[in-house]
Structures are given as structure tokens and as C-alpha cells.
Scaffold this motif. Structure first.
Motif, PDB file in Angstrom:
ATOM      1  N   ILE A  13     -49.581 -35.042 -35.047  1.00 28.32           N
ATOM      2  CA  ILE A  13     -51.034 -34.146 -35.568  1.00 28.32           C
ATOM      3  C   ILE A  13     -51.474 -33.379 -34.219  1.00 28.32           C
ATOM      4  O   ILE A  13     -51.558 -32.056 -34.425  1.00 28.32           O
ATOM      5  CB  ILE A  13     -52.032 -35.125 -36.101  1.00 28.32           C
ATOM      6  CG1 ILE A  13     -51.381 -35.819 -37.278  1.00 28.32           C
ATOM      7  CG2 ILE A  13     -53.175 -34.235 -36.356  1.00 28.32           C
ATOM      8  CD1 ILE A  13     -52.617 -36.680 -38.088  1.00 28.32           C
ATOM      9  N   LEU A  14     -51.548 -34.064 -33.140  1.00 26.69           N
ATOM     10  CA  LEU A  14     -52.081 -33.183 -31.809  1.00 26.69           C
ATOM     11  C   LEU A  14     -50.969 -32.262 -31.504  1.00 26.69           C
ATOM     12  O   LEU A  14     -51.300 -31.019 -30.993  1.00 26.69           O
ATOM     13  CB  LEU A  14     -52.214 -34.110 -30.792  1.00 26.69           C
ATOM     14  CG  LEU A  14     -53.481 -34.845 -30.854  1.00 26.69           C
ATOM     15  CD1 LEU A  14     -53.668 -35.825 -29.650  1.00 26.69           C
ATOM     16  CD2 LEU A  14     -54.629 -34.059 -30.803  1.00 26.69           C
ATOM     17  N   GLU A  15     -49.607 -32.584 -31.708  1.00 28.84           N
ATOM     18  CA  GLU A  15     -48.653 -31.606 -31.303  1.00 28.84           C
ATOM     19  C   GLU A  15     -48.594 -30.329 -32.231  1.00 28.84           C
ATOM     20  O   GLU A  15     -48.326 -29.061 -31.752  1.00 28.84           O
ATOM     21  CB  GLU A  15     -47.083 -32.352 -31.407  1.00 28.84           C
ATOM     22  CG  GLU A  15     -46.927 -33.376 -30.596  1.00 28.84           C
ATOM     23  CD  GLU A  15     -46.971 -32.782 -29.093  1.00 28.84           C
ATOM     24  OE1 GLU A  15     -46.400 -31.644 -28.947  1.00 28.84           O
ATOM     25  OE2 GLU A  15     -47.472 -33.386 -28.065  1.00 28.84           O
ATOM     26  N   GLU A  16     -48.847 -30.481 -33.483  1.00 27.18           N
ATOM     27  CA  GLU A  16     -49.133 -29.524 -34.490  1.00 27.18           C
ATOM     28  C   GLU A  16     -50.290 -28.564 -34.100  1.00 27.18           C
ATOM     29  O   GLU A  16     -50.396 -27.367 -34.290  1.00 27.18           O
ATOM     30  CB  GLU A  16     -49.087 -30.126 -35.859  1.00 27.18           C
ATOM     31  CG  GLU A  16     -49.387 -28.830 -37.035  1.00 27.18           C
ATOM     32  CD  GLU A  16     -48.331 -27.924 -37.242  1.00 27.18           C
ATOM     33  OE1 GLU A  16     -48.329 -26.902 -38.022  1.00 27.18           O
ATOM     34  OE2 GLU A  16     -47.155 -28.210 -36.723  1.00 27.18           O
ATOM     35  N   CYS A  17     -51.461 -29.041 -33.842  1.00 30.49           N
ATOM     36  CA  CYS A  17     -52.505 -28.646 -33.242  1.00 30.49           C
ATOM     37  C   CYS A  17     -52.488 -27.563 -32.001  1.00 30.49           C
ATOM     38  O   CYS A  17     -52.707 -26.528 -32.095  1.00 30.49           O
ATOM     39  CB  CYS A  17     -53.721 -29.348 -32.981  1.00 30.49           C
ATOM     40  SG  CYS A  17     -54.568 -30.234 -34.546  1.00 30.49           S
ATOM     41  N   TYR A  18     -51.747 -28.108 -31.141  1.00 24.97           N
ATOM     42  CA  TYR A  18     -51.455 -27.447 -30.005  1.00 24.97           C
ATOM     43  C   TYR A  18     -50.570 -26.334 -30.394  1.00 24.97           C
ATOM     44  O   TYR A  18     -50.664 -24.993 -29.648  1.00 24.97           O
ATOM     45  CB  TYR A  18     -50.580 -28.310 -28.940  1.00 24.97           C
ATOM     46  CG  TYR A  18     -51.155 -29.548 -28.379  1.00 24.97           C
ATOM     47  CD1 TYR A  18     -52.981 -29.347 -28.169  1.00 24.97           C
ATOM     48  CD2 TYR A  18     -50.898 -30.786 -28.154  1.00 24.97           C
ATOM     49  CE1 TYR A  18     -53.654 -30.469 -27.554  1.00 24.97           C
ATOM     50  CE2 TYR A  18     -51.641 -31.741 -27.747  1.00 24.97           C
ATOM     51  CZ  TYR A  18     -52.968 -31.772 -27.376  1.00 24.97           C
ATOM     52  OH  TYR A  18     -53.869 -32.512 -26.859  1.00 24.97           O
ATOM     53  N   ARG A  19     -49.540 -26.625 -31.141  1.00 22.59           N
ATOM     54  CA  ARG A  19     -48.606 -25.322 -31.478  1.00 22.59           C
ATOM     55  C   ARG A  19     -49.472 -24.231 -32.328  1.00 22.59           C
ATOM     56  O   ARG A  19     -49.213 -23.161 -31.920  1.00 22.59           O
ATOM     57  CB  ARG A  19     -47.444 -25.846 -32.516  1.00 22.59           C
ATOM     58  CG  ARG A  19     -46.545 -24.888 -32.963  1.00 22.59           C
ATOM     59  CD  ARG A  19     -45.802 -25.221 -34.140  1.00 22.59           C
ATOM     60  NE  ARG A  19     -46.346 -25.347 -35.416  1.00 22.59           N
ATOM     61  CZ  ARG A  19     -46.847 -24.456 -36.016  1.00 22.59           C
ATOM     62  NH1 ARG A  19     -46.792 -23.279 -35.746  1.00 22.59           N
ATOM     63  NH2 ARG A  19     -47.510 -24.944 -37.122  1.00 22.59           N
ATOM     64  N   MET A  20     -50.426 -24.505 -33.191  1.00 22.71           N
ATOM     65  CA  MET A  20     -50.984 -23.876 -33.771  1.00 22.71           C
ATOM     66  C   MET A  20     -52.091 -22.993 -32.956  1.00 22.71           C
ATOM     67  O   MET A  20     -52.036 -21.792 -32.867  1.00 22.71           O
ATOM     68  CB  MET A  20     -52.093 -24.402 -34.835  1.00 22.71           C
ATOM     69  CG  MET A  20     -51.209 -24.972 -36.100  1.00 22.71           C
ATOM     70  SD  MET A  20     -52.218 -25.806 -37.033  1.00 22.71           S
ATOM     71  CE  MET A  20     -53.393 -24.489 -37.740  1.00 22.71           C
ATOM     72  N   LYS A  21     -52.647 -23.883 -31.903  1.00 24.43           N
ATOM     73  CA  LYS A  21     -53.469 -23.019 -30.845  1.00 24.43           C
ATOM     74  C   LYS A  21     -52.700 -22.124 -29.976  1.00 24.43           C
ATOM     75  O   LYS A  21     -53.116 -20.821 -29.812  1.00 24.43           O
ATOM     76  CB  LYS A  21     -53.882 -24.000 -29.978  1.00 24.43           C
ATOM     77  CG  LYS A  21     -54.665 -23.547 -28.830  1.00 24.43           C
ATOM     78  CD  LYS A  21     -55.260 -24.693 -27.743  1.00 24.43           C
ATOM     79  CE  LYS A  21     -55.969 -24.276 -26.819  1.00 24.43           C
ATOM     80  NZ  LYS A  21     -56.541 -25.160 -25.835  1.00 24.43           N
TER      81      LYS A  21
END
Length: 63
Positions: free
Chosen positions: A12-20
């Protein structure tokens, strides 16, 4: 010498970092991002989607 275990990754954090990173590449300022998101919200409302405001933050309790 002990081997250091690899740090765990949170998908989930990896997806957030990618979106950021994608947003940072697409927009030059927070105002541009805000205007983009507001425009998307208006498009959704025109299609009949309903958006609700998040609840207010909890107040600190006095001890």
C-alpha cells in the motif's frame, strides 16, 4: 558477521509513493494538483456521483 535482513515493504505504501511521484511529475505546484482534483470532482458530480466531506478531526480530551 550477521546478515542484515531486507526491510519489509508495504504494498500500500509502495503504491502511495508511486502515485506521489506521478503527481509530482505532472503538476508544478500543490495549487495545480488541487485544481485538477476539484475539476475531477465536478465531473463526477455531473455524472451523479455523491461526495461527502470527511468527519472533523477528534478534539483533544481534557484530563
Amino acid at each position: 558477521m550477521k546478515e542484515q535482513p531486507e526491510p519489509q515493504t508495504d504494498p500500500i505504501l509502495e503504491e502511495c509513493y508511486r502515485m506521489k511521484a506521478e503527481f509530482a511529475a505532472q503538476f508544478n505546484s500543490i495549487e495545480e494538483l488541487y485544481n485538477y482534483l476539484k475539476a475531477r470532482e465536478k465531473e463526477g458530480e455531473a455524472q451523479g456521483k455523491i461526495y461527502i466531506d470527511p468527519p472533523p478531526p477528534p478534539t483533544e480530551q481534557r484530563k
